[in-house]
Enzyme design. Structure first.
Site, PDB file in Angstrom:
ATOM      1  N   CYS A  83     -15.620 -26.228 -17.428  1.00 35.91           N
ATOM      2  CA  CYS A  83     -14.747 -27.378 -17.365  1.00 35.91           C
ATOM      3  C   CYS A  83     -14.483 -27.931 -15.957  1.00 35.91           C
ATOM      4  O   CYS A  83     -13.869 -27.285 -15.128  1.00 35.91           O
ATOM      5  CB  CYS A  83     -13.478 -26.906 -18.058  1.00 35.91           C
ATOM      6  SG  CYS A  83     -12.043 -27.868 -17.936  1.00 35.91           S
TER       7      CYS A  83
ATOM      8  N   CYS B 204      -7.244 -34.335 -15.484  1.00 39.84           N
ATOM      9  CA  CYS B 204      -6.195 -33.791 -16.344  1.00 39.84           C
ATOM     10  C   CYS B 204      -4.929 -33.622 -15.521  1.00 39.84           C
ATOM     11  O   CYS B 204      -4.986 -33.250 -14.344  1.00 39.84           O
ATOM     12  CB  CYS B 204      -6.617 -32.442 -16.918  1.00 39.84           C
ATOM     13  SG  CYS B 204      -5.390 -31.749 -18.056  1.00 39.84           S
TER      14      CYS B 204
ATOM     15  N   GLU C 162     -17.877 -35.118 -17.887  1.00 42.46           N
ATOM     16  CA  GLU C 162     -18.857 -34.080 -18.171  1.00 42.46           C
ATOM     17  C   GLU C 162     -18.947 -33.833 -19.659  1.00 42.46           C
ATOM     18  O   GLU C 162     -17.933 -33.793 -20.355  1.00 42.46           O
ATOM     19  CB  GLU C 162     -18.422 -32.778 -17.516  1.00 42.46           C
ATOM     20  CG  GLU C 162     -18.358 -32.877 -16.036  1.00 42.46           C
ATOM     21  CD  GLU C 162     -17.831 -31.595 -15.421  1.00 42.46           C
ATOM     22  OE1 GLU C 162     -17.584 -30.620 -16.156  1.00 42.46           O
ATOM     23  OE2 GLU C 162     -17.675 -31.588 -14.201  1.00 42.46           O
TER      24      GLU C 162
ATOM     25  N   CYS D 104     -19.705 -30.179 -26.287  1.00 42.58           N
ATOM     26  CA  CYS D 104     -18.379 -30.016 -25.694  1.00 42.58           C
ATOM     27  C   CYS D 104     -18.027 -31.343 -25.025  1.00 42.58           C
ATOM     28  O   CYS D 104     -18.688 -31.758 -24.072  1.00 42.58           O
ATOM     29  CB  CYS D 104     -18.426 -28.881 -24.680  1.00 42.58           C
ATOM     30  SG  CYS D 104     -16.911 -28.657 -23.775  1.00 42.58           S
TER      31      CYS D 104
ATOM     32  N   ASN E 179     -14.210 -18.382 -15.007  1.00 43.83           N
ATOM     33  CA  ASN E 179     -15.218 -18.947 -14.128  1.00 43.83           C
ATOM     34  C   ASN E 179     -14.561 -19.154 -12.780  1.00 43.83           C
ATOM     35  O   ASN E 179     -13.595 -19.901 -12.679  1.00 43.83           O
ATOM     36  CB  ASN E 179     -15.677 -20.303 -14.664  1.00 43.83           C
ATOM     37  CG  ASN E 179     -16.980 -20.201 -15.393  1.00 43.83           C
ATOM     38  OD1 ASN E 179     -18.002 -19.886 -14.805  1.00 43.83           O
ATOM     39  ND2 ASN E 179     -16.927 -20.444 -16.689  1.00 43.83           N
TER      40      ASN E 179
ATOM     41  N   GLY F  62      -9.911 -32.646 -19.562  1.00 46.03           N
ATOM     42  CA  GLY F  62      -8.740 -33.327 -20.120  1.00 46.03           C
ATOM     43  C   GLY F  62      -8.033 -32.567 -21.213  1.00 46.03           C
ATOM     44  O   GLY F  62      -8.566 -31.614 -21.781  1.00 46.03           O
ATOM     45  N   GLU F  63      -6.824 -33.020 -21.497  1.00 42.70           N
ATOM     46  CA  GLU F  63      -6.007 -32.418 -22.544  1.00 42.70           C
ATOM     47  C   GLU F  63      -6.036 -33.374 -23.748  1.00 42.70           C
ATOM     48  O   GLU F  63      -5.397 -34.423 -23.728  1.00 42.70           O
ATOM     49  CB  GLU F  63      -4.580 -32.209 -22.023  1.00 42.70           C
ATOM     50  CG  GLU F  63      -3.536 -31.873 -23.061  1.00 42.70           C
ATOM     51  CD  GLU F  63      -3.915 -30.727 -23.991  1.00 42.70           C
ATOM     52  OE1 GLU F  63      -4.312 -29.654 -23.517  1.00 42.70           O
ATOM     53  OE2 GLU F  63      -3.819 -30.913 -25.215  1.00 42.70           O
TER      54      GLU F  63
ATOM     55  N   SER G 112      -5.002 -22.586 -25.580  1.00 40.74           N
ATOM     56  CA  SER G 112      -5.324 -21.916 -24.313  1.00 40.74           C
ATOM     57  C   SER G 112      -4.127 -21.089 -23.887  1.00 40.74           C
ATOM     58  O   SER G 112      -3.215 -21.579 -23.239  1.00 40.74           O
ATOM     59  CB  SER G 112      -5.657 -22.964 -23.253  1.00 40.74           C
ATOM     60  OG  SER G 112      -6.795 -23.690 -23.668  1.00 40.74           O
ATOM     61  N   LEU G 113      -4.154 -19.837 -24.244  1.00 43.36           N
ATOM     62  CA  LEU G 113      -3.000 -18.960 -24.038  1.00 43.36           C
ATOM     63  C   LEU G 113      -3.004 -18.363 -22.622  1.00 43.36           C
ATOM     64  O   LEU G 113      -2.094 -18.588 -21.842  1.00 43.36           O
ATOM     65  CB  LEU G 113      -3.034 -17.867 -25.113  1.00 43.36           C
ATOM     66  CG  LEU G 113      -1.750 -17.101 -25.368  1.00 43.36           C
ATOM     67  CD1 LEU G 113      -0.614 -18.025 -25.733  1.00 43.36           C
ATOM     68  CD2 LEU G 113      -1.984 -16.070 -26.477  1.00 43.36           C
ATOM     69  N   HIS G 114      -4.006 -17.567 -22.332  1.00 44.98           N
ATOM     70  CA  HIS G 114      -4.258 -17.023 -20.987  1.00 44.98           C
ATOM     71  C   HIS G 114      -3.220 -16.046 -20.448  1.00 44.98           C
ATOM     72  O   HIS G 114      -3.446 -15.432 -19.405  1.00 44.98           O
ATOM     73  CB  HIS G 114      -4.468 -18.140 -19.959  1.00 44.98           C
ATOM     74  CG  HIS G 114      -5.529 -19.120 -20.357  1.00 44.98           C
ATOM     75  ND1 HIS G 114      -6.766 -18.733 -20.835  1.00 44.98           N
ATOM     76  CD2 HIS G 114      -5.543 -20.478 -20.371  1.00 44.98           C
ATOM     77  CE1 HIS G 114      -7.482 -19.813 -21.100  1.00 44.98           C
ATOM     78  NE2 HIS G 114      -6.770 -20.876 -20.846  1.00 44.98           N
TER      79      HIS G 114
ATOM     80  N   CYS H 272      -3.335 -26.584 -14.724  1.00 44.51           N
ATOM     81  CA  CYS H 272      -3.544 -25.138 -14.890  1.00 44.51           C
ATOM     82  C   CYS H 272      -4.224 -24.599 -13.631  1.00 44.51           C
ATOM     83  O   CYS H 272      -5.126 -25.227 -13.079  1.00 44.51           O
ATOM     84  CB  CYS H 272      -4.371 -24.857 -16.137  1.00 44.51           C
ATOM     85  SG  CYS H 272      -3.587 -25.496 -17.625  1.00 44.51           S
TER      86      CYS H 272
ATOM     87  N   CYS I 163      -8.203 -23.982 -13.263  1.00 44.05           N
ATOM     88  CA  CYS I 163      -9.078 -24.991 -13.882  1.00 44.05           C
ATOM     89  C   CYS I 163      -9.512 -26.049 -12.878  1.00 44.05           C
ATOM     90  O   CYS I 163      -8.677 -26.685 -12.228  1.00 44.05           O
ATOM     91  CB  CYS I 163      -8.344 -25.644 -15.044  1.00 44.05           C
ATOM     92  SG  CYS I 163      -9.234 -27.025 -15.766  1.00 44.05           S
TER      93      CYS I 163
ATOM     94  N   SER J 128      -8.937 -28.220 -28.548  1.00 42.15           N
ATOM     95  CA  SER J 128      -8.358 -27.183 -27.692  1.00 42.15           C
ATOM     96  C   SER J 128      -7.197 -27.762 -26.896  1.00 42.15           C
ATOM     97  O   SER J 128      -7.320 -28.822 -26.285  1.00 42.15           O
ATOM     98  CB  SER J 128      -9.436 -26.657 -26.732  1.00 42.15           C
ATOM     99  OG  SER J 128      -8.905 -25.680 -25.872  1.00 42.15           O
TER     100      SER J 128
HETATM  101  N1  SAH Z   1      -7.157 -29.081 -21.936  1.00 43.64           N
HETATM  102  C1  SAH Z   1      -7.577 -28.320 -23.038  1.00 43.64           C
HETATM  103  C2  SAH Z   1      -9.065 -28.400 -23.331  1.00 43.64           C
HETATM  104  C3  SAH Z   1     -10.012 -28.413 -22.178  1.00 43.64           C
HETATM  105  S1  SAH Z   1     -10.144 -26.940 -21.223  1.00 43.64           S
HETATM  106  C4  SAH Z   1      -7.150 -26.894 -22.912  1.00 43.64           C
HETATM  107  O1  SAH Z   1      -6.704 -26.504 -21.848  1.00 43.64           O
HETATM  108  O2  SAH Z   1      -7.220 -26.169 -23.887  1.00 43.64           O
HETATM  109  C5  SAH Z   1     -11.145 -25.906 -22.266  1.00 43.64           C
HETATM  110  C6  SAH Z   1     -10.918 -24.436 -22.062  1.00 43.64           C
HETATM  111  O3  SAH Z   1     -11.459 -23.993 -20.809  1.00 43.64           O
HETATM  112  C7  SAH Z   1      -9.452 -24.054 -22.059  1.00 43.64           C
HETATM  113  O4  SAH Z   1      -9.232 -22.907 -22.824  1.00 43.64           O
HETATM  114  C8  SAH Z   1      -9.221 -23.789 -20.591  1.00 43.64           C
HETATM  115  O5  SAH Z   1      -8.087 -23.008 -20.389  1.00 43.64           O
HETATM  116  C9  SAH Z   1     -10.518 -23.144 -20.193  1.00 43.64           C
HETATM  117  N2  SAH Z   1     -10.771 -23.070 -18.763  1.00 43.64           N
HETATM  118  C10 SAH Z   1     -10.432 -23.938 -17.801  1.00 43.64           C
HETATM  119  N3  SAH Z   1     -10.843 -23.512 -16.584  1.00 43.64           N
HETATM  120  C11 SAH Z   1     -11.468 -22.334 -16.792  1.00 43.64           C
HETATM  121  C12 SAH Z   1     -12.092 -21.390 -15.936  1.00 43.64           C
HETATM  122  N4  SAH Z   1     -12.166 -21.571 -14.613  1.00 43.64           N
HETATM  123  N5  SAH Z   1     -12.637 -20.284 -16.509  1.00 43.64           N
HETATM  124  C13 SAH Z   1     -12.566 -20.096 -17.844  1.00 43.64           C
HETATM  125  N6  SAH Z   1     -11.976 -20.948 -18.694  1.00 43.64           N
HETATM  126  C14 SAH Z   1     -11.427 -22.048 -18.175  1.00 43.64           C
HETATM  127 FE1  SF4 Z   2      -6.089 -29.548 -18.252  1.00 45.10          FE
HETATM  128 FE2  SF4 Z   2      -7.076 -27.778 -20.003  1.00 45.10          FE
HETATM  129 FE3  SF4 Z   2      -7.734 -27.688 -17.392  1.00 45.10          FE
HETATM  130 FE4  SF4 Z   2      -5.275 -27.033 -18.169  1.00 45.10          FE
HETATM  131  S1  SF4 Z   2      -7.187 -25.975 -18.705  1.00 45.10           S
HETATM  132  S2  SF4 Z   2      -5.794 -28.335 -16.416  1.00 45.10           S
HETATM  133  S3  SF4 Z   2      -4.938 -28.443 -19.828  1.00 45.10           S
HETATM  134  S4  SF4 Z   2      -8.235 -29.315 -18.819  1.00 45.10           S
END
Ligand code: SAH
Ligand code: SF4
Length: 353
Positions: free
Chosen positions: A344, A118, A93, A111, A301, A170-171, A225-227, A122, A125, A202
């Site tokens: 994502c 990945c 994507e 993006c 999301n 992906g990471e 990506s702290l969260h 997480c 995600c 990221s």
């Molecule tokens: N793997 C990397 C980059 C891709 S994800 C990372 O995790 O940083 C890009 C961003 O989207 C990250 O901050 C991720 O935590 C966030 N993300 C993933 N799923 C999401 C969701 N359902 N709602 C909001 N943000 C999300």
């Molecule tokens: Fe991978 Fe980033 Fe999604 Fe975590 S948030 S599963 S590191 S793509």
């Protein structure tokens, strides 16, 4: 051996290839410009090269084409999401976000994905839920930007991609070499010439690779990506935290800020009832105290399987206000394209099911 993909070659490498073919160095620059500035994928169209050279190039090299399988436009028209197919039929994507009319100059942000799937798992995600298939090559990464650039130009001939964020699938730091190579190519003045400061990488927080990135002399923006503001919670949401807990992660962030002399961005997806209380805001402010940082607060999301939902818009604003009161720079990241599953991994996941 398979032929080298010119979309993944730096200009010096293209020059070397042309020199080895007995051509002067400037031919290398011309070929690089065709591939990386104009997005040409057909050697025979490179009209300022001798016909015989075009044929010889096609014998020695190739240019990866990405096929647009699906294109969706958000209702507001400012976000377009593409499902792109690679030669092995895997899909990724790529999203284009347009910010026009409000600033001195229009901004077009692509993006990009760095891997198919990945492995980091997480919890919130969609990409993480589908597992990891493979890394993308540098040419497949630059190819996403080049493909979107061409689609963009189709509607707006003057428009250029100005920003690139590695926030697709992906990471990126687990595909370190190809990502760094792609960044150098995207940044090249003879290519798309995208400034390092307009490229964001990221990461979910891979400490060794963050430190390595700090030493590259590439002042790209680092987004983490702290969260979650505590190890206990982050261990659950972002499992890699068990390997690199907050203390180590924050130390690596501080070192990155020092090395690159730029602020780090923290991503914080707000999930109702999980990480959105005033206590969480207080803890987060404590964690970031005194750091050159800003926080992007993103209402999560909703991903069906994960069962998480975003707080009310009102609570999102309040959370941001609670951070600001404590001196933390924070914004609600503009929601773009949630009506087209632009978050994502979501579009690809729907297609897979
Ligand atoms: N793997 C990397 C980059 C891709 S994800 C990372 O995790 O940083 C890009 C961003 O989207 C990250 O901050 C991720 O935590 C966030 N993300 C993933 N799923 C999401 C969701 N359902 N709602 C909001 N943000 C999300
Ligand atoms: Fe991978 Fe980033 Fe999604 Fe975590 S948030 S599963 S590191 S793509």
């Amino acid at each position: 051996m398979s032929k080298p993909d010119l979309r993944g070659m730096e200009m010096e490498e293209v020059e070397l290839m042309l020199r080895e073919m007995g051509e002067p160095a400037y031919r290398g620059r011309q070929v690089f410009q065709w591939v990386q500035a104009r997005g040409e994928t057909d050697f025979s169209q490179m009209s300022n090269l001798p016909t015989r050279l075009r044929e010889r190039l096609a014998e020695r090299g190739m240019i990866t084409k990405l096929k647009v399988l699906q294109a969706r436009q958000s209702r507001a028209g400012d976000t377009a999401k593409y499902l792109l197919e690679m030669p092995d039929e895997e899909t990724v994507e790529t999203v284009l976000m347009s910010y026009t009319g409000r600033e001195a100059r229009d901004r077009y942000t692509v993006c990009v994905s760095s891997q198919v799937g990945c492995a980091m798992g997480c919890r919130f995600c969609a990409t993480g839920l589908s597992g990891w298939q493979r890394n993308l090559s540098a040419g497949e990464i630059t190819g996403q930007v080049l493909t979107v650039q061409q689609l963009l130009r189709f509607n707006r001939p003057e428009a250029n991609v100005t920003n690139v964020v590695f926030m697709g699938m992906g990471e990126p730091l687990l595909n370190y070499n190809e990502v760094v190579r792609a960044i150098r190519i995207l940044n090249h003045p003879q290519g798309l010439n995208i400034s390092m400061r307009r490229i964001t990488v990221s990461t979910c927080g891979l400490v060794p690779e963050m430190r390595r990135l700090a030493s590259e002399g590439m002042p790209v923006v680092l987004a983490v990506s702290l969260h979650a503001p505590s190890d206990r919670l982050r261990d659950q949401l972002v499992p890699v935290n068990r390997k690199y807990p907050l203390e180590e992660l924050m130390a690596a962030c501080r070192d990155y800020i020092r090395a690159v002399n730029r602020r780090v961005t923290f991503e914080y997806a707000l999930i109702s009832g999980i990480n959105d209380t005033s206590d969480h805001a207080r803890q987060l402010a404590g964690l970031l105290h005194g750091m050159l940082a800003n926080v992007n607060v993103i209402p999560v999301n909703a991903v069906e399987e994960a069962g998480y939902s975003p707080p009310s818009p009102w609570r999102v604003k309040e959370f941001v206000a609670e951070l600001k009161e404590r001196g933390v720079e924070a914004v609600v990241r503009e929601e773009k394209g949630s009506d087209i599953d632009a978050a994502c991994g979501q579009l690809r996941r729907k297609r897979l099911r």
